[in-house]
Design an enzyme around this catalytic site. Sequence first.
Site: not given
Ligand code: PRP
Ligand code: URA
Length: 209
Positions: A104, A108, A200
């Site tokens: 993500r 944005t 996170d």
């Molecule tokens: C986190 C989580 C989801 C996403 C959710 O991943 O594991 O994939 O955010 O957010 P959204 O519903 O607003 O899209 P992240 O983008 O932090 O990546 P990562 O798993 O590589 O840490």
């Molecule tokens: N991604 C995460 O890992 N945690 C949140 O709360 C939202 C998005």
Amino acid sequence: MGKVYVFDHPLIQHKLTFIRQKETGTKEFRELVDEVASLMAFEITRDLPLEEIEIDTPVSKAVTKTLAGKKLGIVPILRAGLGMVDGILKLIPAAKVGHVGLYRDPETLQPVEYYVKLPTDVEERDFIVVDPMLATGGSAVEAINSIKKRGAKNIKFMCLVACPEGVDAIKSAHPEVDIYIAALDEKLNEKGYIVPGLGDAGDRLYGTK
Ligand code: PRP
Ligand code: URA
């Protein structure tokens, strides 16, 4: 129309409490996510079709039930979704695992795809897309788009913690997809984090920050 299931099983709720706590360290966090993923897989497979076969027990013949050979695919959204895969495979070892890599964008909040690899027989499988978090829903919607584009037809989505915004995003983009959630939290904050959430998920699983 897809349905939304919020699992209220006491073991899932109990373990989720420790997953949420900020004092919970990486090792325990990973173990708990693995356990909750197993428990959720148990619930999500409730409607798998069975067939009867004849077997020999040490005592007599018996007609008993066995899974009817439905082909399943698990698709973790990288990276945090990986933390749920082993727990599911413990219960469904014959499932194949595809991967969709998305992160993500911190500015944005839009998902950026960087990797996709699915089983070759994608059209014949029923898929469960997994990710601990359903926040804005952007990542889940994009992952489902991505596997649909490659031929997946029957798709469920499973996560630990969701918020109403994310559920609405999936419902509007993919209305036929059933959504399985361990907890439906209150809201998103201004940074796109679920409140109260668990922080996170990727960082807590892998000890990064
Ligand atoms: C986190 C989580 C989801 C996403 C959710 O991943 O594991 O994939 O955010 O957010 P959204 O519903 O607003 O899209 P992240 O983008 O932090 O990546 P990562 O798993 O590589 O840490
Ligand atoms: N991604 C995460 O890992 N945690 C949140 O709360 C939202 C998005």
